[in-house]
Design an enzyme around this catalytic site. Structure first.
Site, PDB file in Angstrom:
ATOM      1  CE  LYS A   1      -3.894  -2.181   2.292  1.00 53.48           C
ATOM      2  NZ  LYS A   1      -4.413  -2.625   3.590  1.00 53.48           N
TER       3      LYS A   1
ATOM      4  CD  GLN B   1      -3.526  -4.251   6.795  1.00 51.54           C
ATOM      5  OE1 GLN B   1      -3.435  -3.384   5.939  1.00 51.54           O
ATOM      6  NE2 GLN B   1      -4.186  -5.377   6.580  1.00 51.54           N
TER       7      GLN B   1
ATOM      8  CG  ASP C   1      -9.943  -0.078   4.945  1.00 47.63           C
ATOM      9  OD1 ASP C   1      -9.732  -0.430   3.766  1.00 47.63           O
ATOM     10  OD2 ASP C   1      -9.255  -0.463   5.907  1.00 47.63           O
TER      11      ASP C   1
END
Ligand code: NAD
Length: 295
Positions: free
Chosen positions: A54, A98, A121
């Site tokens: 990422k 994460q 997200d």
């Protein structure tokens, strides 16, 4: 018949290219670049790989990274403190924590603490609610990637029989909501579904998000159907090496009309959609129209 392969790698590269161009335009015309904070806690090897990929993609797209790596021992209050700092920082337009988080931390509490406008997200209950209500918001990246791939095969999803296997908040549920928004007739199947093969055989479009290696068999597929394989499963390969397979068996290629490969299908779309979401979030926060980049 052999299915045509939906090249997620190429489609993701195209989307990333468009995001990068839009980021350059923002810098040229508005004097700022989108900033993205990826927060990693502890040393989970799979998470470390995801975060590295990422971060590389963020830099390549011309965005500004604000990566934060916290020790495994961090407590909930400390992580909430960091989220509050990132929420308040006007240079940070997107925040991603994460998952999974260590046991001492309540993931739901952390997700709910992220400013919904920075929730790239799309996991915040506010964004899940917006999606379910048909309101604009930030949409989870992997489901968004699935829809983009399906639309490369079907110009319109209207009226298609869509079956989603899996009902997680991360993939199954949001993919079903997005398919509904595209006017598909949606069935969500899961671990308690009776006669799963028969349910799948109804599908013009089948999305498998189960996490079980090669579970979907060739005779579950309506001939010519489009199959989107979200699964990432590590299995033992030759010579003691592990290899990655999807939720769909190789034989499905003999029945389907189009199929996403694993790897190289949905996976690359997730990061591309994360960048697209960050660009969108940055524009929203600056009161600018979101650039039309086809996501
Ligand atoms: P999850 O474990 O949270 O959910 C799995 C779902 O599958 C559940 O809703 C469950 O009801 C259903 N299921 C389990 N066993 C079943 C069975 N025997 N029959 C029918 N349904 C069954 O997993 P998730 O987070 O939704 O992820 C699903 C898969 O997608 C995993 O392999 C994961 O690694 C992968 N994934 C890939 C990406 C990507 O970027 N490509 C992103 C997220 C998840």
């Amino acid at each position: 018949m052999t299915a045509s392969i939906i090249d997620g790698k190429a489609i993701a590269a195209e989307l990333r290219g468009k995001v990068t161009e839009a980021v350059h335009r923002l810098l040229r015309d508005r004097g700022f670049v989108p900033g993205i904070a990826v927060v990693l806690v502890g040393q989970n090897p799979a998470s470390e790989v995801y975060v590295r990929n990422k971060s590389k993609a963020v830099t390549e797209a011309g965005m500004r990274p604000f990566d934060r790596h916290l020790p495994e021992s961090v407590n909930e209050a400390e992580l909430l403190d960091l989220i509050a700092q990132l929420n308040a920082d006007p240079a940070v337009h997107g925040i991603l924590v994460q998952l999974p988080l260590p046991k001492q931390i309540d993931s739901q509490k952390i997700i709910a603490a992220i400013d919904p406008d920075k929730d790239i997200d799309g996991f915040h209950p506010m964004n899940a609610g917006r999606l379910a209500s048909g309101l604009p918001g930030l949409v989870p990246c992997t489901p968004l990637g699935c829809i983009i791939l399906a639309k490369k095969v079907h110009a319109s999803l209207t009226g298609l029989e869509a079956v989603v296997i899996g009902r997680s908040n991360i993939v199954g549920k949001p993919v079903a909501q997005l398919l509904l928004a595209e006017n598909a007739t949606v069935t969500v199947a899961h671990s308690k579904t009776r006669d799963l093969p028969a349910v799948c055989r109804r599908a013009d479009l089948l999305v498998a998000a189960i996490g079980r290696a090669e579970m979907v068999r060739g005779d579950w597929i309506k001939p010519g159907a489009t199959v989107i394989d979200v699964g990432i499963n590590r299995v033992a390969g030759q010579g003691g090496k592990t290899r990655i397979v999807g939720d769909v068996a190789a034989e499905v290629a003999q029945a389907a009309g189009a199929l996403t490969p694993v790897p190289g299908g949905v996976g690359p779309m997730t990061i591309a959609c994360l960048l697209a979401n960050t660009l969108r979030a940055a524009c929203m926060q600056r009161g600018l129209p979101a650039p039309n980049i086809g996501s």
